[in-house]
Design a protein around this motif. Structure first.
Motif, short mmCIF file in Angstrom:
data_model
loop_
_atom_site.label_atom_id
_atom_site.label_comp_id
_atom_site.label_asym_id
_atom_site.label_seq_id
_atom_site.Cartn_x
_atom_site.Cartn_y
_atom_site.Cartn_z
N ASP A 1 -5.25 4.93 9.85
CA ASP A 1 -5.72 4.26 11.06
C ASP A 1 -6.80 5.10 11.75
N VAL B 1 -8.67 0.95 6.23
CA VAL B 1 -7.81 -0.20 6.44
C VAL B 1 -6.98 -0.54 5.20
N LYS C 1 -4.05 1.74 4.99
CA LYS C 1 -3.10 1.43 6.05
C LYS C 1 -2.28 0.20 5.69
N LEU C 2 -2.94 -0.86 5.25
CA LEU C 2 -2.24 -2.09 4.89
C LEU C 2 -1.30 -1.88 3.71
N CYS D 1 0.71 -2.52 13.40
CA CYS D 1 1.26 -2.82 12.07
C CYS D 1 2.07 -4.10 12.19
N ARG E 1 -2.65 -12.86 6.44
CA ARG E 1 -3.53 -11.94 5.71
C ARG E 1 -4.05 -12.58 4.43
N ASP F 1 -11.63 -9.77 7.97
CA ASP F 1 -10.90 -8.53 8.21
C ASP F 1 -9.40 -8.80 8.30
N ASN G 1 -7.13 -6.39 9.30
CA ASN G 1 -6.51 -5.43 10.20
C ASN G 1 -6.40 -6.00 11.60
#
Length: 144
Positions: free
Chosen positions: A10, A15, A18-19, A48, A113, A122, A124
Motif C-alpha cells: 500500500d 496494487v 496488495k490485492l 482492504c 473487482r 482500477d 483498489n
C-alpha cells in the motif's frame, strides 16, 4: 507478516501485490471472537474491502456472541464501523437481494473487482469506491 506485506504494498502503490496478499489472507485466515475486531480494524484502515467483508460476515454470523465478547468494545469506539455493521444487519434482515445487479450495489467485493477488471478499471479502494467507479463507468458508456 501478511499485514506487513499489505502495508508495504500500500505504501509503495503496488496494487497487484496488495490485492494478491489480501486475497491470500482471506483464504487462510481463521476468524474467531478474539481476532475478528483487529482484522476488521486493520482492513478498514488499510482499505482492504475483501478482508473487511469477510470480517463483517463473521461478526454478523456470530452477532450475539460477538456483542458479549470483550473485543466488541474496541469496535464500539469506531462509530463509522458500527454504522456500517448496523447497515449490513438492517440490509440482511430486509432480505436484500444478493444477486449481482448492473451497478454492483449488491455485489461482493470479489464480484465488483471482476467487473472492474473486465472494464479495465482500477481494482483498489473501498467497496464504496469500487461501486462508484463501476457506476461512473456505466454512466460514461451511456453518454458515448
Amino acid at each position: 507478516m501478511p499485514k506487513d506485506f499489505i502495508d508495504a504494498a500500500d505504501q509503495f502503490g503496488v496494487v497487484n501485490v496488495k490485492l494478491a496478499m489480501e486475497f491470500s489472507l482471506v483464504q487462510r485466515i481463521y476468524f474467531d471472537l478474539g481476532n475478528v475486531t483487529d482484522w476488521l480494524l486493520f482492513a478498514d484502515s488499510n482499505t482492504c474491502p475483501l478482508l473487511k467483508e469477510h470480517a463483517v460476515s463473521y461478526i454478523m454470523a456470530n452477532a450475539a456472541d460477538y456483542m458479549e465478547s470483550s473485543n466488541s468494545k474496541k469496535l464500539k469506539e469506531s462509530p463509522k464501523l458500527m454504522e456500517e455493521l448496523m447497515f449490513e444487519i438492517i440490509s440482511n434482515s430486509a432480505n436484500r437481494d444478493s444477486r449481482m445487479d448492473s451497478t454492483g450495489n449488491n455485489c461482493t467485493v470479489n464480484d465488483l473487482r471482476k467487473m472492474l477488471h473486465k472494464e479495465g478499471l482500477d481494482l483498489n479502494g473501498s467497496k464504496e469506491m469500487l461501486v462508484a467507479r463501476l457506476e461512473n463507468s456505466k454512466k460514461r458508456k451511456k453518454t458515448e
